[in-house]
Design a protein around this motif. Structure first.
Motif, PDB file in Angstrom:
ATOM      1  N   VAL A   4      91.306  48.157  33.953  1.00 47.50           N
ATOM      2  CA  VAL A   4      92.529  48.672  33.352  1.00 47.50           C
ATOM      3  C   VAL A   4      92.529  50.194  33.509  1.00 47.50           C
ATOM      4  O   VAL A   4      91.505  50.845  33.314  1.00 47.50           O
ATOM      5  CB  VAL A   4      92.651  48.247  31.869  1.00 47.50           C
ATOM      6  N   ARG A   5      93.675  50.718  33.907  1.00 46.53           N
ATOM      7  CA  ARG A   5      93.795  52.166  34.093  1.00 46.53           C
ATOM      8  C   ARG A   5      93.723  52.890  32.761  1.00 46.53           C
ATOM      9  O   ARG A   5      94.286  52.436  31.768  1.00 46.53           O
ATOM     10  CB  ARG A   5      95.100  52.504  34.794  1.00 46.53           C
ATOM     11  N   VAL A   6      93.023  54.006  32.757  1.00 48.06           N
ATOM     12  CA  VAL A   6      92.937  54.878  31.589  1.00 48.06           C
ATOM     13  C   VAL A   6      93.200  56.309  32.032  1.00 48.06           C
ATOM     14  O   VAL A   6      92.994  56.652  33.202  1.00 48.06           O
ATOM     15  CB  VAL A   6      91.562  54.786  30.883  1.00 48.06           C
ATOM     16  N   GLU A  21      86.399  61.763  27.400  1.00 45.74           N
ATOM     17  CA  GLU A  21      87.280  61.041  26.492  1.00 45.74           C
ATOM     18  C   GLU A  21      88.419  60.468  27.321  1.00 45.74           C
ATOM     19  O   GLU A  21      89.029  61.180  28.120  1.00 45.74           O
ATOM     20  CB  GLU A  21      87.848  61.960  25.423  1.00 45.74           C
ATOM     21  N   CYS A  22      88.691  59.184  27.120  1.00 45.60           N
ATOM     22  CA  CYS A  22      89.744  58.482  27.854  1.00 45.60           C
ATOM     23  C   CYS A  22      90.725  57.869  26.871  1.00 45.60           C
ATOM     24  O   CYS A  22      90.382  57.619  25.716  1.00 45.60           O
ATOM     25  CB  CYS A  22      89.150  57.347  28.682  1.00 45.60           C
ATOM     26  N   CYS A  23      91.918  57.592  27.363  1.00 42.65           N
ATOM     27  CA  CYS A  23      92.931  56.957  26.532  1.00 42.65           C
ATOM     28  C   CYS A  23      93.524  55.759  27.266  1.00 42.65           C
ATOM     29  O   CYS A  23      93.881  55.854  28.437  1.00 42.65           O
ATOM     30  CB  CYS A  23      94.033  57.958  26.198  1.00 42.65           C
ATOM     31  N   PHE A  34      88.550  56.199  23.981  1.00 46.96           N
ATOM     32  CA  PHE A  34      87.215  55.806  24.407  1.00 46.96           C
ATOM     33  C   PHE A  34      86.440  57.066  24.750  1.00 46.96           C
ATOM     34  O   PHE A  34      87.014  57.997  25.319  1.00 46.96           O
ATOM     35  CB  PHE A  34      87.271  54.968  25.694  1.00 46.96           C
ATOM     36  N   VAL A  35      85.164  57.108  24.445  1.00 42.84           N
ATOM     37  CA  VAL A  35      84.277  58.152  24.945  1.00 42.84           C
ATOM     38  C   VAL A  35      83.227  57.418  25.757  1.00 42.84           C
ATOM     39  O   VAL A  35      82.490  56.584  25.228  1.00 42.84           O
ATOM     40  CB  VAL A  35      83.652  58.978  23.807  1.00 42.84           C
ATOM     41  N   GLU A  36      83.206  57.723  27.068  1.00 38.71           N
ATOM     42  CA  GLU A  36      82.380  56.917  27.964  1.00 38.71           C
ATOM     43  C   GLU A  36      81.727  57.790  29.031  1.00 38.71           C
ATOM     44  O   GLU A  36      82.167  58.908  29.301  1.00 38.71           O
ATOM     45  CB  GLU A  36      83.253  55.838  28.616  1.00 38.71           C
ATOM     46  N   LYS A  37      80.664  57.255  29.640  1.00 38.01           N
ATOM     47  CA  LYS A  37      79.980  57.943  30.734  1.00 38.01           C
ATOM     48  C   LYS A  37      80.920  58.079  31.925  1.00 38.01           C
ATOM     49  O   LYS A  37      81.657  57.149  32.251  1.00 38.01           O
ATOM     50  CB  LYS A  37      78.744  57.166  31.161  1.00 38.01           C
ATOM     51  N   VAL A  38      80.868  59.229  32.582  1.00 41.74           N
ATOM     52  CA  VAL A  38      81.737  59.488  33.730  1.00 41.74           C
ATOM     53  C   VAL A  38      81.657  58.371  34.768  1.00 41.74           C
ATOM     54  O   VAL A  38      82.697  57.858  35.195  1.00 41.74           O
ATOM     55  CB  VAL A  38      81.437  60.872  34.357  1.00 41.74           C
ATOM     56  N   PRO A  39      80.461  57.918  35.206  1.00 41.23           N
ATOM     57  CA  PRO A  39      80.421  56.899  36.262  1.00 41.23           C
ATOM     58  C   PRO A  39      80.985  55.539  35.857  1.00 41.23           C
ATOM     59  O   PRO A  39      81.267  54.708  36.721  1.00 41.23           O
ATOM     60  CB  PRO A  39      78.936  56.768  36.599  1.00 41.23           C
ATOM     61  N   VAL A  40      81.184  55.301  34.567  1.00 43.21           N
ATOM     62  CA  VAL A  40      81.758  54.035  34.113  1.00 43.21           C
ATOM     63  C   VAL A  40      83.264  54.029  34.329  1.00 43.21           C
ATOM     64  O   VAL A  40      83.858  52.974  34.540  1.00 43.21           O
ATOM     65  CB  VAL A  40      81.391  53.771  32.634  1.00 43.21           C
ATOM     66  N   VAL A  41      83.900  55.210  34.305  1.00 38.95           N
ATOM     67  CA  VAL A  41      85.360  55.271  34.398  1.00 38.95           C
ATOM     68  C   VAL A  41      85.894  55.837  35.708  1.00 38.95           C
ATOM     69  O   VAL A  41      87.088  55.727  35.981  1.00 38.95           O
ATOM     70  CB  VAL A  41      85.968  56.037  33.199  1.00 38.95           C
ATOM     71  N   THR A  42      85.032  56.434  36.532  1.00 38.77           N
ATOM     72  CA  THR A  42      85.499  56.991  37.803  1.00 38.77           C
ATOM     73  C   THR A  42      84.323  57.254  38.743  1.00 38.77           C
ATOM     74  O   THR A  42      83.187  57.431  38.289  1.00 38.77           O
ATOM     75  CB  THR A  42      86.290  58.299  37.594  1.00 38.77           C
ATOM     76  N   VAL A  43      84.610  57.306  40.029  1.00 40.24           N
ATOM     77  CA  VAL A  43      83.597  57.706  41.002  1.00 40.24           C
ATOM     78  C   VAL A  43      83.647  59.216  41.244  1.00 40.24           C
ATOM     79  O   VAL A  43      82.793  59.752  41.942  1.00 40.24           O
ATOM     80  CB  VAL A  43      83.756  56.947  42.347  1.00 40.24           C
ATOM     81  N   GLU A  44      84.638  59.883  40.670  1.00 35.83           N
ATOM     82  CA  GLU A  44      84.752  61.330  40.799  1.00 35.83           C
ATOM     83  C   GLU A  44      83.601  62.006  40.057  1.00 35.83           C
ATOM     84  O   GLU A  44      83.126  61.512  39.036  1.00 35.83           O
ATOM     85  CB  GLU A  44      86.087  61.827  40.237  1.00 35.83           C
ATOM     86  N   ASP A  45      83.181  63.155  40.548  1.00 34.70           N
ATOM     87  CA  ASP A  45      82.106  63.919  39.928  1.00 34.70           C
ATOM     88  C   ASP A  45      82.723  64.896  38.929  1.00 34.70           C
ATOM     89  O   ASP A  45      82.899  66.075  39.228  1.00 34.70           O
ATOM     90  CB  ASP A  45      81.310  64.655  41.016  1.00 34.70           C
ATOM     91  N   LEU A  46      83.060  64.404  37.749  1.00 37.67           N
ATOM     92  CA  LEU A  46      83.745  65.220  36.751  1.00 37.67           C
ATOM     93  C   LEU A  46      82.763  66.028  35.917  1.00 37.67           C
ATOM     94  O   LEU A  46      81.650  65.578  35.638  1.00 37.67           O
ATOM     95  CB  LEU A  46      84.567  64.330  35.822  1.00 37.67           C
ATOM     96  N   ASP A  47      83.200  67.218  35.524  1.00 39.32           N
ATOM     97  CA  ASP A  47      82.442  68.046  34.602  1.00 39.32           C
ATOM     98  C   ASP A  47      83.429  68.870  33.776  1.00 39.32           C
ATOM     99  O   ASP A  47      84.642  68.663  33.864  1.00 39.32           O
ATOM    100  CB  ASP A  47      81.420  68.922  35.332  1.00 39.32           C
ATOM    101  N   ALA A  48      82.927  69.802  32.999  1.00 35.74           N
ATOM    102  CA  ALA A  48      83.782  70.603  32.115  1.00 35.74           C
ATOM    103  C   ALA A  48      84.798  71.431  32.890  1.00 35.74           C
ATOM    104  O   ALA A  48      85.852  71.785  32.354  1.00 35.74           O
ATOM    105  CB  ALA A  48      82.925  71.497  31.234  1.00 35.74           C
ATOM    106  N   ARG A  49      84.529  71.742  34.153  1.00 34.30           N
ATOM    107  CA  ARG A  49      85.440  72.571  34.957  1.00 34.30           C
ATOM    108  C   ARG A  49      86.474  71.748  35.734  1.00 34.30           C
ATOM    109  O   ARG A  49      87.354  72.309  36.370  1.00 34.30           O
ATOM    110  CB  ARG A  49      84.630  73.436  35.922  1.00 34.30           C
ATOM    111  N   SER A  50      86.367  70.440  35.663  1.00 31.32           N
ATOM    112  CA  SER A  50      87.315  69.574  36.375  1.00 31.32           C
ATOM    113  C   SER A  50      88.703  69.691  35.765  1.00 31.32           C
ATOM    114  O   SER A  50      88.867  70.142  34.631  1.00 31.32           O
ATOM    115  CB  SER A  50      86.849  68.119  36.314  1.00 31.32           C
ATOM    116  N   ARG A  51      89.684  69.269  36.529  1.00 29.95           N
ATOM    117  CA  ARG A  51      91.073  69.321  36.089  1.00 29.95           C
ATOM    118  C   ARG A  51      91.427  68.057  35.303  1.00 29.95           C
ATOM    119  O   ARG A  51      91.232  66.947  35.805  1.00 29.95           O
ATOM    120  CB  ARG A  51      91.956  69.452  37.310  1.00 29.95           C
TER     121      ARG A  51
END
Length: 110
Positions: A4-6, A21-23, A34-51
């Motif tokens: 499901v898309r978040v 944090e996801c909605c 939801f508060v989840e690990k980055v690799p569980v919700v995307t393959v993107e390498d997200l961090d605090a500087r991501s958009r």
């Protein structure tokens, strides 16, 4: 597998592997956080500087299909399967519109 898309709204914690944090907005328009690990919700390498916001997905199990009071098809999903993902209040079952579901291979790969 189905997902499901978040909407990934923000980076919350740098602890390995990073947390976001996801909605999920259900078929009734209710937002679930939801508060989840980055690799569980995307393959993107997200961090605090991501958009943010950006799109992600949560793998889920389709529990059933039915029509709502207006005759629209809705789908009940369970995010406890396959990876134990739950909303911040502990909920794992949600009713969503079919258009919110995607093939998880398109997000996570085969």
């Amino acid at each position: 597998m189905v997902a499901v898309r978040v909407e990934i709204r923000r980076f919350t914690d740098e602890s390995n592997p990073g947390w976001v944090e996801c909605c999920l907005t259900d078929a009734a328009g209710v937002d679930w956080s939801f508060v989840e690990k980055v690799p569980v919700v995307t393959v993107e390498d997200l961090d605090a500087r991501s958009r943010y916001p950006c799109w992600g997905a949560v793998a889920c199990l389709v529990v059933g299909h039915r029509l709502d009071a207006d005759g629209r098809e809705i789908v009940e999903i369970d995010t406890a399967q396959p990876w134990g993902v739950e909303a911040t209040g502990g909920e794992t079952r949600f009713v969503v519109c079919p258009k919110q579901l995607i093939d998880s291979d398109s997000i996570y790969g085969p």
